[in-house]
Design a protein around this motif. Structure first.
Motif, PDB file in Angstrom:
ATOM      1  N   LYS A  34      -2.208  -2.903  12.200  1.00  0.00           N
ATOM      2  CA  LYS A  34      -2.138  -2.542  10.592  1.00  0.00           C
ATOM      3  C   LYS A  34      -1.558  -0.969  10.819  1.00  0.00           C
ATOM      4  N   GLY A  35      -0.822  -0.723   9.734  1.00  0.00           N
ATOM      5  CA  GLY A  35      -0.364   0.442   9.559  1.00  0.00           C
ATOM      6  C   GLY A  35      -1.380   1.604   9.075  1.00  0.00           C
ATOM      7  N   THR A  36      -0.879   2.821   8.701  1.00  0.00           N
ATOM      8  CA  THR A  36      -1.848   3.792   7.748  1.00  0.00           C
ATOM      9  C   THR A  36      -2.423   3.314   6.805  1.00  0.00           C
ATOM     10  N   VAL A  42      -2.328  -7.281   2.017  1.00  0.00           N
ATOM     11  CA  VAL A  42      -1.883  -7.295   3.481  1.00  0.00           C
ATOM     12  C   VAL A  42      -2.645  -7.831   4.583  1.00  0.00           C
ATOM     13  N   ASN A  43      -3.806  -7.102   4.081  1.00  0.00           N
ATOM     14  CA  ASN A  43      -5.118  -7.705   5.286  1.00  0.00           C
ATOM     15  C   ASN A  43      -5.124  -9.076   5.383  1.00  0.00           C
ATOM     16  N   GLY A  44      -5.346  -9.850   4.109  1.00  0.00           N
ATOM     17  CA  GLY A  44      -5.472 -11.065   3.832  1.00  0.00           C
ATOM     18  C   GLY A  44      -4.434 -12.039   4.742  1.00  0.00           C
ATOM     19  N   LYS A  63      -6.205   1.475  12.684  1.00  0.00           N
ATOM     20  CA  LYS A  63      -5.001   1.635  12.304  1.00  0.00           C
ATOM     21  C   LYS A  63      -3.830   2.618  12.768  1.00  0.00           C
ATOM     22  N   ASN A  64      -2.624   2.386  12.977  1.00  0.00           N
ATOM     23  CA  ASN A  64      -1.876   3.050  13.839  1.00  0.00           C
ATOM     24  C   ASN A  64      -0.740   3.500  12.810  1.00  0.00           C
ATOM     25  N   THR A  65      -0.313   4.885  13.186  1.00  0.00           N
ATOM     26  CA  THR A  65       0.973   5.322  12.391  1.00  0.00           C
ATOM     27  C   THR A  65       2.173   4.611  13.071  1.00  0.00           C
ATOM     28  N   PHE A  87       5.392  -8.756  17.570  1.00  0.00           N
ATOM     29  CA  PHE A  87       4.580  -7.884  16.763  1.00  0.00           C
ATOM     30  C   PHE A  87       4.520  -8.152  15.232  1.00  0.00           C
ATOM     31  N   LEU A  88       3.298  -8.193  14.647  1.00  0.00           N
ATOM     32  CA  LEU A  88       3.448  -8.389  13.260  1.00  0.00           C
ATOM     33  C   LEU A  88       2.805  -7.006  12.724  1.00  0.00           C
ATOM     34  N   ILE A  89       3.484  -6.370  12.094  1.00  0.00           N
ATOM     35  CA  ILE A  89       3.164  -4.974  11.735  1.00  0.00           C
ATOM     36  C   ILE A  89       2.868  -4.859  10.052  1.00  0.00           C
ATOM     37  N   GLY A  90       1.672  -4.683   9.554  1.00  0.00           N
ATOM     38  CA  GLY A  90       1.726  -4.676   8.190  1.00  0.00           C
ATOM     39  C   GLY A  90       1.330  -3.293   7.598  1.00  0.00           C
ATOM     40  N   GLN A  91       2.029  -3.035   6.655  1.00  0.00           N
ATOM     41  CA  GLN A  91       1.717  -1.564   5.830  1.00  0.00           C
ATOM     42  C   GLN A  91       2.087  -1.629   4.631  1.00  0.00           C
ATOM     43  N   SER A  92       1.472  -0.782   3.771  1.00  0.00           N
ATOM     44  CA  SER A  92       1.734  -0.746   2.323  1.00  0.00           C
ATOM     45  C   SER A  92       2.165   0.832   2.007  1.00  0.00           C
ATOM     46  N   THR A  93       3.033   1.065   1.541  1.00  0.00           N
ATOM     47  CA  THR A  93       3.314   2.278   1.239  1.00  0.00           C
ATOM     48  C   THR A  93       3.858   2.202  -0.190  1.00  0.00           C
ATOM     49  N   LYS A  94       4.218   3.430  -1.089  1.00  0.00           N
ATOM     50  CA  LYS A  94       4.408   3.474  -2.518  1.00  0.00           C
ATOM     51  C   LYS A  94       6.072   3.035  -2.546  1.00  0.00           C
TER      52      LYS A  94
END
Lengths: 337, 311
Positions: A34-36, A42-44, A63-65, A87-94
């Motif tokens: 999981k990203g920052t 995304v969690n789901g 959580k990792n940057t 790898f499956l990286i999930g993050q949500s930014t603006k």
């Protein structure tokens, strides 16, 4: 790795040997990071995909940057430490809300990546239907002609197949085929042929790309008149709608090295692995039948037992010369005399 | 009697298992995947998305199941096991292909002699105890001699002959020998990739022989920079006057070497000889008679066998 680990006992040596390269590879272990900032969606999605991927999935709790498209060093470190290759990286930014990046590695370096945006997500819990047993292999279904023609969708299909069904197995228990992951695309009106000459900008291209629908169903096999059962599907599991975002293609050199196949050994070739298996067919009952071709036997030259008592008439014997016949006759004559 | 009605009703009970599509579905049974290459129908997509997706998936999976049920099966307690074929889709590897290890000294010998590898079972039948015991490991049979509570000792044995210690020493020496051979194999495997080193040694040997191939055997040649010093053989010169006995011995020795032809034509070692001593092998198999006799024997046996059959 900072230092190479030297095995101190037989167990650690066995663990280290298991990590070495093999001719036929094992399943790719996937790390879910999981990203920052991650949202509920995304969690789901991460949780559900991990449930489908179990037991070959590792989930990082903290959580990792991590910015996969800029800096891949942390990914390579995790790959070495955990012996995981996806790898499956999930993050949500603006700028990129609800993003999921799928990454594949080769030789502990990043091979290719694809970023997907989650548009709609319906969790497993919403469907009050029986679920499949975790750990069973899913069947996969891809529907659209773009999976064969468009390079981005070829990459996506390859990534999804590697994620869920990448292992080469010899046999499978037929009653154990319980669920299907179906990936369909929306119809693409303006994307029949890619136009590199026109030089479309990236944003326009991305918006025109068809959406991806991932559906998971449980399979029910109903009896039909023949040996093959009729398939009925029931919804189960996550429904995810995705749209394609950025991607990174594989370096052609690395891709060529990754696609190298081991040379087939001579005995495998003879068994028919390299080419079509000849003279073997499966009959209606599911048994394997083989054909053996024997040359026609010349019954005239058959070597039977020689019964001396039956050797009455000299003419009956095969291959007897005239001389011996005459000799026999003369000998008999002399005896009588 | 008209059975067509019965047949029709029977067929109607069971729905069809065949799938009709414009483009044939691409089934990859090895990876349990099916790809449907028909373009998406826009109308059904817009009208009822979920149903359309479900029906296309159903058709695809029906074709896949038909393919899977068509594979050869093996019975098993959990159901039928279908033998999957090789997958058709090519996926990239996760790790690079392993480099082939060079064969060890034993492996080369076994390949030359045609010895098949046989894996021994861990359990071995013990006649005394009438049960299966481990060959090695916990309560292993290899430690039997050490763990005995009583030992037979020969009458002429040493006073401090400890049979337990002797047995344990034997076992540890075997382990040590195995470990030493394993390390030698590993070292040989590491340096085996050095074709350059072999060529280097070859060149040095040739150079050394050329340096003594002059009229005075390289004694008076000036040494160039960078050449290694040659190791020479020191000749022993006997005195000009030796006794008659010594002269006689020397001459007879020379004659003996010349006349008998005992050594025979010197043949160089052929390619496979560093693994297998061919001369010794022939001697053992032919029971001392030699290669020609062996060939004759096998030829005769072959000829007899061809004619034979049951007599």
């Amino acid at each position: 790795m900072l230092r190479t680990v030297k095995p101190r006992n037989a167990r650690s040596k066995r663990a280290l040997d298991a990590r070495e390269a093999k001719e036929v590879e094992d399943v790719r272990t996937a790390i879910f990071v999981k990203g920052t900032h991650t949202g509920e969606v995304v969690n789901g999605v991460m949780k559900e995909l991990m449930a489908l991927k179990r037991p070959d999935a590792i989930s990082f709790s903290k959580k990792n940057t991590v910015r996969p498209f800029e800096d891949a060093s942390s990914l390579e470190f995790w790959c070495n430490k955990n012996d995981a290759t996806m790898f499956l990286i999930g993050q949500s930014t603006k700028k990129r809300p609800a993003g999921l990046t799928i990454t594949r590695t080769f030789d502990s370096k990043v091979l290719d990546m694809c970023e997907l945006g989650i548009d709609k997500f319906v969790s497993m819990a919403e469907f009050k239907t029986p679920k499949s047993t975790p750990g069973h292999k899913p069947m996969m279904h891809f529907a659209s002609e773009l999976f064969d023609t468009h390079p981005r969708f070829i990459q996506l299909k390859s990534l999804l197949m590697d994620l869920f069904n990448g292992e080469v197995i010899e046999s499978i228990c037929l009653p154990g085929l319980e669920h299907v992951i179906s990936v369909t695309l929306s119809p693409a009106p303006s994307l029949q042929t890619a136009n590199p000459i026109l030089g479309e900008s990236q944003d326009e291209d991305l918006q025109n790309l068809p959406k991806v629908h991932i559906r998971t169903y449980t399979v029910k096999l109903l009896p039909s008149g023949t040996r093959v059962p009729r398939v009925e599907l029931t919804e189960m599991g996550p429904f995810i709608d995705l749209s394609l975002r950025r991607h990174q293609d594989a370096d052609p050199e690395m891709w060529k090295a990754a696609m190298r196949r081991p040379k087939l050994k001579k005995q495998d070739l003879e068994k028919g692995l390299g080419k079509k298996r000849k003279n073997m067919e499966v009959d209606e009952m599911g048994d394997l039948r083989g054909r053996v071709h024997i040359a026609k036997q010349d019954l005239g030259k058959l070597q039977t037992r020689k019964m001396k008592g039956l050797k009455g008439v000299p003419g009956e014997e095969d291959g007897d010369s005239q001389d011996s016949e005459q000799e026999e006759a003369s000998r008999r004559k002399r005896k009588r005399d | 009697m008209d059975v067509s009605n019965i047949l029709a009703s029977h067929a109607a009970k069971y729905q069809s298992v065949t799938v009709e599509k414009e483009t044939p579905l691409d089934v990859d049974a090895g990876f349990l995947t099916v790809t449907d290459l028909t373009p998406i129908d826009e109308d059904s997509y817009q009208s009822n998305l979920e149903d359309y997706l479900k029906s296309t998936a159903r058709d695809g999976i029906q074709a896949l199941i038909a393919a899977l049920y068509g594979l050869p099966t093996q019975p098993s307690p959990d159901g039928a096991l279908a033998q999957l074929p090789e997958p058709t889709t090519k996926l990239p590897r996760a790790k690079p292909l392993p480099k082939p290890k060079p064969p060890t000294k034993w492996e080369r010998f076994a390949a030359a002699k045609g010895i098949q590898k046989r894996v021994r079972e861990k359990k071995v039948w013990d006649e005394e105890r009438q049960e299966w015991v481990n060959r090695w490991g916990k309560d292993g049979k290899n430690k039997e001699k050490e763990e005995q509570w009583i030992h037979e000792v020969k009458a002429n044995a040493d006073v401090d002959h400890d049979p337990v210690k002797a047995a344990r020493d034997e076992r540890t020496s075997r382990v040590a020998k195995n470990e030493r051979q394993r390390l030698q194999n590993a070292a040989r495997a590491q340096t085996a990739g050095g074709e350059r080193e072999e060529r280097k040694k070859d060149i040095e040997k040739t150079l050394a022989s050329t340096r003594i191939s002059t009229a005075s055997m390289g004694k008076f040649d000036k040494k160039l920079d960078g050449e290694k010093k040659l190791r020479g053989v020191k000749r022993k010169f006997e005195a000009t006057e030796t006794s008659v006995e010594q002269e006689k011995q020397a001459s007879l020795a020379v004659l003996a070497k010349l006349g008998s032809g005992a050594k025979g034509p010197r043949k160089g070692k052929s390619a496979g000889d560093d693994v297998l001593n061919v001369r010794k092998a022939i001697r053992t198999v032919s029971k001392g008679k030699g290669g020609v006799a062996l060939a004759r024997e096998t030829h005769r046996k072959g000829a007899k066998g061809k004619r034979g059959g049951k007599r």
